[in-house]
Design an enzyme around this catalytic site. Structure first.
Site, PDB file in Angstrom:
ATOM      1  N   ARG A 122       1.345  -1.167  -0.188  1.00  0.00           N
ATOM      2  CA  ARG A 122      -0.168  -0.210   0.010  1.00  0.00           C
ATOM      3  C   ARG A 122       0.859   1.151   0.197  1.00  0.00           C
ATOM      4  O   ARG A 122       0.597   2.305   0.200  1.00  0.00           O
ATOM      5  CB  ARG A 122      -0.683   0.255   0.933  1.00  0.00           C
ATOM      6  CG  ARG A 122      -1.788  -1.048   1.101  1.00  0.00           C
ATOM      7  CD  ARG A 122      -3.506  -1.219   2.109  1.00  0.00           C
ATOM      8  NE  ARG A 122      -4.268  -1.919   2.148  1.00  0.00           N
ATOM      9  CZ  ARG A 122      -3.755  -3.312   2.999  1.00  0.00           C
ATOM     10  NH1 ARG A 122      -2.339  -3.565   3.719  1.00  0.00           N
ATOM     11  NH2 ARG A 122      -4.707  -4.182   3.155  1.00  0.00           N
ATOM     12  N   LYS A 144       3.012  12.010 -10.254  1.00  0.00           N
ATOM     13  CA  LYS A 144       1.330  10.498 -11.638  1.00  0.00           C
ATOM     14  C   LYS A 144       2.287   9.794 -11.752  1.00  0.00           C
ATOM     15  O   LYS A 144       3.747  10.108 -11.429  1.00  0.00           O
ATOM     16  CB  LYS A 144       1.141  11.930 -12.168  1.00  0.00           C
ATOM     17  CG  LYS A 144      -0.494  12.568 -12.226  1.00  0.00           C
ATOM     18  CD  LYS A 144      -0.585  12.872 -14.026  1.00  0.00           C
ATOM     19  CE  LYS A 144      -1.040  14.370 -13.565  1.00  0.00           C
ATOM     20  NZ  LYS A 144      -1.642  14.772 -14.875  1.00  0.00           N
ATOM     21  N   GLU A 186       9.526  21.069 -23.928  1.00  0.00           N
ATOM     22  CA  GLU A 186       8.647  20.928 -22.444  1.00  0.00           C
ATOM     23  C   GLU A 186       8.779  22.099 -21.912  1.00  0.00           C
ATOM     24  O   GLU A 186       8.201  22.966 -21.217  1.00  0.00           O
ATOM     25  CB  GLU A 186       8.587  19.983 -21.190  1.00  0.00           C
ATOM     26  CG  GLU A 186       8.335  18.435 -22.370  1.00  0.00           C
ATOM     27  CD  GLU A 186       6.634  17.909 -22.296  1.00  0.00           C
ATOM     28  OE1 GLU A 186       5.710  19.153 -21.761  1.00  0.00           O
ATOM     29  OE2 GLU A 186       6.024  16.599 -23.106  1.00  0.00           O
ATOM     30  N   LYS A 228       6.203  24.102 -12.625  1.00  0.00           N
ATOM     31  CA  LYS A 228       5.464  23.086 -12.430  1.00  0.00           C
ATOM     32  C   LYS A 228       4.933  22.222 -10.907  1.00  0.00           C
ATOM     33  O   LYS A 228       4.299  22.136 -10.495  1.00  0.00           O
ATOM     34  CB  LYS A 228       6.424  21.514 -12.858  1.00  0.00           C
ATOM     35  CG  LYS A 228       5.105  19.872 -12.902  1.00  0.00           C
ATOM     36  CD  LYS A 228       5.432  19.256 -13.697  1.00  0.00           C
ATOM     37  CE  LYS A 228       4.283  18.447 -13.289  1.00  0.00           C
ATOM     38  NZ  LYS A 228       4.827  16.667 -14.323  1.00  0.00           N
ATOM     39  N   GLU A 238      -4.767  18.003  -9.826  1.00  0.00           N
ATOM     40  CA  GLU A 238      -5.970  18.690 -11.640  1.00  0.00           C
ATOM     41  C   GLU A 238      -6.853  18.094 -11.294  1.00  0.00           C
ATOM     42  O   GLU A 238      -7.959  17.923 -12.302  1.00  0.00           O
ATOM     43  CB  GLU A 238      -5.601  17.674 -12.510  1.00  0.00           C
ATOM     44  CG  GLU A 238      -5.108  17.900 -13.594  1.00  0.00           C
ATOM     45  CD  GLU A 238      -4.071  17.183 -15.076  1.00  0.00           C
ATOM     46  OE1 GLU A 238      -3.792  16.641 -14.616  1.00  0.00           O
ATOM     47  OE2 GLU A 238      -4.869  17.352 -15.772  1.00  0.00           O
ATOM     48  N   ARG A 242      -3.686  23.591 -12.953  1.00  0.00           N
ATOM     49  CA  ARG A 242      -2.517  22.601 -13.180  1.00  0.00           C
ATOM     50  C   ARG A 242      -2.980  22.636 -15.016  1.00  0.00           C
ATOM     51  O   ARG A 242      -1.756  21.521 -15.655  1.00  0.00           O
ATOM     52  CB  ARG A 242      -2.643  20.928 -12.405  1.00  0.00           C
ATOM     53  CG  ARG A 242      -1.640  20.143 -13.153  1.00  0.00           C
ATOM     54  CD  ARG A 242      -1.351  18.517 -11.925  1.00  0.00           C
ATOM     55  NE  ARG A 242      -0.843  17.891 -12.057  1.00  0.00           N
ATOM     56  CZ  ARG A 242       0.264  17.121 -11.457  1.00  0.00           C
ATOM     57  NH1 ARG A 242      -0.406  16.618 -10.666  1.00  0.00           N
ATOM     58  NH2 ARG A 242       0.638  16.427 -11.815  1.00  0.00           N
ATOM     59  N   ASN A 246      -1.217  21.418 -20.118  1.00  0.00           N
ATOM     60  CA  ASN A 246      -1.120  20.837 -21.592  1.00  0.00           C
ATOM     61  C   ASN A 246      -1.314  21.784 -22.497  1.00  0.00           C
ATOM     62  O   ASN A 246      -1.803  21.502 -23.382  1.00  0.00           O
ATOM     63  CB  ASN A 246      -3.016  20.058 -20.515  1.00  0.00           C
ATOM     64  CG  ASN A 246      -2.988  19.395 -19.883  1.00  0.00           C
ATOM     65  OD1 ASN A 246      -1.728  17.916 -20.184  1.00  0.00           O
ATOM     66  ND2 ASN A 246      -3.569  18.691 -18.998  1.00  0.00           N
ATOM     67  N   HIS A 249      -1.270  20.261 -25.804  1.00  0.00           N
ATOM     68  CA  HIS A 249      -1.095  19.245 -25.318  1.00  0.00           C
ATOM     69  C   HIS A 249      -2.386  18.452 -26.323  1.00  0.00           C
ATOM     70  O   HIS A 249      -2.378  17.626 -26.225  1.00  0.00           O
ATOM     71  CB  HIS A 249      -0.867  18.713 -23.828  1.00  0.00           C
ATOM     72  CG  HIS A 249       0.065  18.681 -23.720  1.00  0.00           C
ATOM     73  ND1 HIS A 249       1.509  18.950 -23.774  1.00  0.00           N
ATOM     74  CD2 HIS A 249       1.482  17.357 -23.451  1.00  0.00           C
ATOM     75  CE1 HIS A 249       2.333  19.357 -23.495  1.00  0.00           C
ATOM     76  NE2 HIS A 249       2.312  17.705 -23.345  1.00  0.00           N
ATOM     77  N   HIS A 253      -1.977  15.574 -28.272  1.00  0.00           N
ATOM     78  CA  HIS A 253      -2.037  13.721 -28.405  1.00  0.00           C
ATOM     79  C   HIS A 253      -3.126  13.559 -29.702  1.00  0.00           C
ATOM     80  O   HIS A 253      -3.307  12.357 -30.307  1.00  0.00           O
ATOM     81  CB  HIS A 253      -3.546  14.147 -27.234  1.00  0.00           C
ATOM     82  CG  HIS A 253      -3.265  14.328 -26.055  1.00  0.00           C
ATOM     83  ND1 HIS A 253      -3.246  14.695 -24.537  1.00  0.00           N
ATOM     84  CD2 HIS A 253      -1.541  13.762 -25.163  1.00  0.00           C
ATOM     85  CE1 HIS A 253      -2.085  14.749 -24.147  1.00  0.00           C
ATOM     86  NE2 HIS A 253      -1.377  14.132 -23.553  1.00  0.00           N
ATOM     87  N   HIS A 270       6.295  12.372 -28.644  1.00  0.00           N
ATOM     88  CA  HIS A 270       5.532  13.411 -27.537  1.00  0.00           C
ATOM     89  C   HIS A 270       6.708  14.969 -28.133  1.00  0.00           C
ATOM     90  O   HIS A 270       5.111  15.783 -28.140  1.00  0.00           O
ATOM     91  CB  HIS A 270       5.221  12.531 -26.462  1.00  0.00           C
ATOM     92  CG  HIS A 270       4.803  13.922 -25.224  1.00  0.00           C
ATOM     93  ND1 HIS A 270       3.392  13.441 -25.808  1.00  0.00           N
ATOM     94  CD2 HIS A 270       4.908  14.287 -24.528  1.00  0.00           C
ATOM     95  CE1 HIS A 270       2.900  14.336 -24.909  1.00  0.00           C
ATOM     96  NE2 HIS A 270       3.800  15.124 -24.085  1.00  0.00           N
TER      97      HIS A 270
END
Ligand code: NAD
Ligand code: ZN
Length: 363
Positions: A122, A144, A186, A228, A238, A242, A246, A249, A253, A270
């Protein structure tokens, strides 16, 4: 170690990010990042032969059991099956609640090893040791973690902030050129949405960054991570701002999906897709009279200086890209949602963007 800089990332469980040359050989710093007697170094088969020995040597001391888990490299290995194998390695190691996972690699290793650390008993510590520029400025900070499922990218995961991040800038010397440039896209993103002065700095230091100069890279990583970290601190899950991260993005994407997530071979990777996506987002912003043409052109010129593409690859159809964007999770019932540019250093979330304006941007 001299030459290293440190940044505190706040939130429910604050941690330190160290950036500088030689950190992976700094036995004292590494020791301070560990709690118990068990360490699992998770890495991939590109990074392992180049950098794992140096790390394991610096870790070796009486009473500490260190094992390695080497994954095959590549996004297509970011799977539940590979995740399960990392848990099996923790079991073989006899890892207890105070064990530490060291994630030595790019974003794929960081995401997968971080998710394994989140789940073992956990939740145990993960220390992120990013080896790509993208991982240093993006995936290693923010907590994340995830693996991909056949149904889509990053569908299974957890928020699990690292116990520490050590970004050793010398490790970038072995990074393929194209991966370095992808990370720079980025970095430009942070300047575009948070700091016009940083955009200027990037223009002035493009040569040093492409040459992987330690001082230039350290400065770029620290400033990117500071932006960030600030936004992640204010919005860890998010739910709001946040999403500014993107920028570029939604287009990226759609491009990646249309070209079928082509890896480094054909098609854009990417970071390259993000470079094109930022120029498209800036262009859409000018069409909606939010941003100025000359600012869009300067952003495009900066990306070109960094060796990044700025135009849609031939063969991608505007209608098909638009259809992808409708499916993107950033679209909601009111229409398309974009992060749009208001000025260098400023962006905002705009909902109900007209499909017509988007189509004209793509043509
Ligand atoms: P990656 O981990 O696949 O690394 C790119 C390639 O470079 C790989 O082949 C790797 O083996 C190789 N490599 C890495 N470091 C090297 C080095 N120092 N020398 C030589 N080769 C090296 O890709 P990436 O771009 O680092 O990360 C992409 C992943 O990150 C995606 O899965 C994406 O979903 C994830 N990501 C996560 C977050 C987050 O917030 N968690 C944010 C952005 C991206
Ligand atoms: Zn990105």
């Amino acid at each position: 170690m001299s030459g290293a800089s440190t940044l505190q990332v706040g939130g429910p469980r604050p941690y330190l990010l160290h950036v500088g040359p030689g950190l992976l050989s700094d036995a004292g710093l590494l020791a301070r990042c560990l709690r118990g007697r068990h360490v699992l170094v998770v890495t991939d088969d590109n990074v392992a032969p180049l950098h794992a020995d140096r790390l394991v040597d610096a870790l070796t001391r009486p009473g500490l059991t260190v094992a390695r888990h080497v994954l095959p490299a590549g996004e297509h290995e970011k799977t539940l099956a590979r995740f399960g194998e990392v848990l099996e390695s923790l079991a073989r190691l006899g890892a207890t609640r105070d064990a530490t996972v060291l994630a030595l690699g790019g974003g794929v290793v960081g995401d997968l090893a971080g998710f394994a650390a989140a789940c073992w008993m956990r939740g145990i510590d993960v220390v992120q040791l990013p080896t790509t520029l993208l991982a240093m400025v993006d995936s290693s900070v923010g907590g994340k973690t995830a693996v991909d499922l056949p149904a889509g990218k990053n569908l299974a995961g957890a928020f699990h902030p690292p116990a520490a991040v050590l970004a050793d800038t010398t490790i970038l010397r072995t990074l393929p050129e194209r991966e370095l440039r992808a990370g720079l896209a980025e970095v430009v993103k942070y300047g575009a949405i948070f700091d016009a002065g940083f955009l200027e700095w990037l223009g002035a230091n493009a040569g040093g960054l492409l040459a992987r100069d330690d001082a230039a890279v350290t400065e770029a990583v620290l400033r990117s991570c500071r932006y960030k970290a600030e936004v992640v601190e204010r919005d860890p899950y998010e739910r709001g701002e946040r999403a500014l991260l993107n920028f570029g993005h939604t287009f990226a994407h759609a491009i990646e999906a249309e070209q079928g997530y082509a890896a480094a071979g054909d098609g854009l990777n990417h970071g390259e897709a993000v470079a094109v996506g930022m120029v498209l987002a800036a262009d859409l912003s000018t069409r909606l009279r939010l941003a100025r043409n000359e600012d869009r052109d300067r952003l495009r010129a900066l990306l070109e200086r960094l060796g990044l593409p700025t135009a849609l690859p031939a063969g991608l159809k505007p209608g098909a890209l638009l259809a992808r964007m409708r499916l993107d999770k950033k679209a909601d019932a009111s229409g398309l949602r974009f992060i749009l540019w208001t000025a260098p250093g400023e962006a905002r979330i705009v909902t109900a963007v007209s499909e017509d304006a988007v189509l004209r941007t793509l043509e």
